[in-house]
Motif scaffolding. Structure first.
Motif, PDB file in Angstrom:
ATOM      1  N   THR A   1      39.723  36.777  44.886  1.00 35.71           N
ATOM      2  CA  THR A   1      40.365  38.263  45.063  1.00 35.71           C
ATOM      3  C   THR A   1      41.849  38.007  45.354  1.00 35.71           C
ATOM      4  OG1 THR A   1      38.482  39.038  46.028  1.00 35.71           O
ATOM      5  CG2 THR A   1      40.505  40.197  46.268  1.00 35.71           C
TER       6      THR A   1
ATOM      7  N   TYR B   1      35.147  36.884  36.903  1.00 35.85           N
ATOM      8  CA  TYR B   1      35.523  38.021  37.690  1.00 35.85           C
ATOM      9  C   TYR B   1      36.697  38.510  37.260  1.00 35.85           C
ATOM     10  CZ  TYR B   1      38.141  34.201  39.867  1.00 35.85           C
ATOM     11  OH  TYR B   1      38.962  33.195  40.296  1.00 35.85           O
ATOM     12  N   GLN B   2      37.219  39.719  37.823  1.00 39.50           N
ATOM     13  CA  GLN B   2      38.107  40.498  37.273  1.00 39.50           C
ATOM     14  C   GLN B   2      39.467  40.090  37.564  1.00 39.50           C
ATOM     15  OE1 GLN B   2      39.579  44.270  39.396  1.00 39.50           O
ATOM     16  NE2 GLN B   2      37.367  44.175  40.133  1.00 39.50           N
TER      17      GLN B   2
ATOM     18  N   HIS C   1      43.027  48.067  42.603  1.00 43.13           N
ATOM     19  CA  HIS C   1      42.312  47.297  41.760  1.00 43.13           C
ATOM     20  C   HIS C   1      41.414  47.996  40.822  1.00 43.13           C
ATOM     21  CE1 HIS C   1      39.587  48.322  45.161  1.00 43.13           C
ATOM     22  NE2 HIS C   1      38.491  48.202  44.261  1.00 43.13           N
TER      23      HIS C   1
ATOM     24  N   LYS D   1      37.505  49.199  38.941  1.00 44.97           N
ATOM     25  CA  LYS D   1      36.309  49.129  39.498  1.00 44.97           C
ATOM     26  C   LYS D   1      35.420  48.930  38.367  1.00 44.97           C
ATOM     27  CE  LYS D   1      37.517  52.746  42.733  1.00 44.97           C
ATOM     28  NZ  LYS D   1      37.491  51.742  44.098  1.00 44.97           N
TER      29      LYS D   1
ATOM     30  N   SER E   1      33.282  37.856  51.211  1.00 46.60           N
ATOM     31  CA  SER E   1      34.421  37.559  50.127  1.00 46.60           C
ATOM     32  C   SER E   1      35.446  36.839  50.801  1.00 46.60           C
ATOM     33  CB  SER E   1      35.000  38.955  49.688  1.00 46.60           C
ATOM     34  OG  SER E   1      36.081  38.445  49.061  1.00 46.60           O
TER      35      SER E   1
ATOM     36  N   TRP F   1      33.823  44.378  45.124  1.00 42.92           N
ATOM     37  CA  TRP F   1      35.334  44.047  45.260  1.00 42.92           C
ATOM     38  C   TRP F   1      35.671  44.362  46.708  1.00 42.92           C
ATOM     39  CZ3 TRP F   1      39.719  45.417  47.542  1.00 42.92           C
ATOM     40  CH2 TRP F   1      41.076  44.817  46.900  1.00 42.92           C
ATOM     41  N   PRO F   2      36.345  43.605  47.479  1.00 40.19           N
ATOM     42  CA  PRO F   2      36.560  42.219  46.979  1.00 40.19           C
ATOM     43  C   PRO F   2      35.589  41.447  46.494  1.00 40.19           C
ATOM     44  CG  PRO F   2      37.266  42.582  49.350  1.00 40.19           C
ATOM     45  CD  PRO F   2      36.574  43.497  48.911  1.00 40.19           C
ATOM     46  N   ILE F   3      36.020  40.205  45.565  1.00 46.27           N
ATOM     47  CA  ILE F   3      34.877  39.572  44.940  1.00 46.27           C
ATOM     48  C   ILE F   3      34.146  38.609  45.699  1.00 46.27           C
ATOM     49  CG2 ILE F   3      34.735  37.953  42.845  1.00 46.27           C
ATOM     50  CD1 ILE F   3      37.597  39.323  42.007  1.00 46.27           C
TER      51      ILE F   3
END
Length: 251
Positions: free
Chosen positions: A70, A233-234, A172, A174, A160, A25-27
């Motif tokens: 992100t 991705y999240q 964010h 983890k 990213s 993260w960032p993605i």
């Protein structure tokens, strides 16, 4: 069968003596279909034992600028997360570029990010300061191992693409992307996750609504033949993936 192939790829990756690292993260940018293959390409060294790769900036693992995965982030204090497999000592730096990777500004570092029991897995974070302003940028995580590599130490880089704004947020969740010692949290299987014929820019939800899948595509260049694939991705913290007709979004 497809799940078995992924597990086999992960096992193979974990058995190698080389270190491996990825920005969590960032993605990070990703090579299409590489997540399904246990991030074998994305976690590989950028300076030694190079396999076929696209034409691009080696500092970003030869991957060109792509979609912003992100959430919009804010200037000021933030943390950058990383995963390291087969830790081989060494340190990490985090940089930001506001001019399309022409120049880089150091925004954080951890000289001991790779210090862990030899060949173990590690998940960590680095405190950074995002410069003020409203702009598009690239954040780069760099890890250089220190294990007496010849002719040079292994280096790893993940980039990213981000948008910085006072309206953004840096909080964010983890998540562990890949590990030798415990179950990773992404990728999660979802409908058509293994489909390589998806249309770039399409979105879908999986069983775990904390994640969203986006179809990414990259044209052929250099030694890379071109491909498309789903990338999971999240969702931003406080949102979940919701299906909307034939698409999906984090809300």
């Amino acid at each position: 069968m497809q799940t078995a192939l992924l597990l086999a790829a992960i096992a193979t990756l974990g058995s190698q003596v080389s270190a491996h690292g990825i920005l969590a993260w960032p993605i990070a940018r990703v090579l299409p279909q590489d997540q399904q293959n246990g991030y074998t390409y994305t976690m590989g060294a950028i300076n030694v034992n190079l396999g076929p790769h696209p034409v691009g900036d080696s500092l970003c693992n030869f991957l060109p600028a792509g979609p912003v995965f992100t959430q919009t982030i804010a200037p000021g204090a933030a943390t950058v997360d990383y995963n390291i497999m087969n830790a081989h000592q060494g340190g990490c730096n985090v940089y930001i570029s506001k001019d399309s990777q022409k120049t880089w500004q150091l925004i954080g570092s951890d000289p001991k990010c790779g210090v862990a029991p030899e060949s173990s897995s590690k998940q960590g974070s680095i405190n950074v300061t995002i410069p003020p302003g409203e702009y598009k940028a690239v954040i780069r995580w760099s890890y250089v191992s220190k294990n007496g590599g010849q002719p040079q130490e292994e280096a790893f880089g993940s980039c990213s693409d981000v948008i910085v704004s006072a309206k953004g947020k840096n909080s964010h969740n983890k998540y562990l992307l890949l590990s030798q010692t415990e179950a990773s949290q992404v990728p999660r299987d979802s409908a058509n996750y293994w489909d390589s014929s998806c249309k770039a820019g399409s979105f879908q939800c999986g069983d775990n609504k904390n994640f969203i899948s986006q179809c990414v595509s990259l044209a052929a260049s250099g030694g890379f033949g071109g491909a498309s694939g789903w990338y999971q991705y999240q969702c931003p913290q406080g949102t979940v993936c919701k299906t909307a007709g034939a698409s999906a979004a984090c809300q």
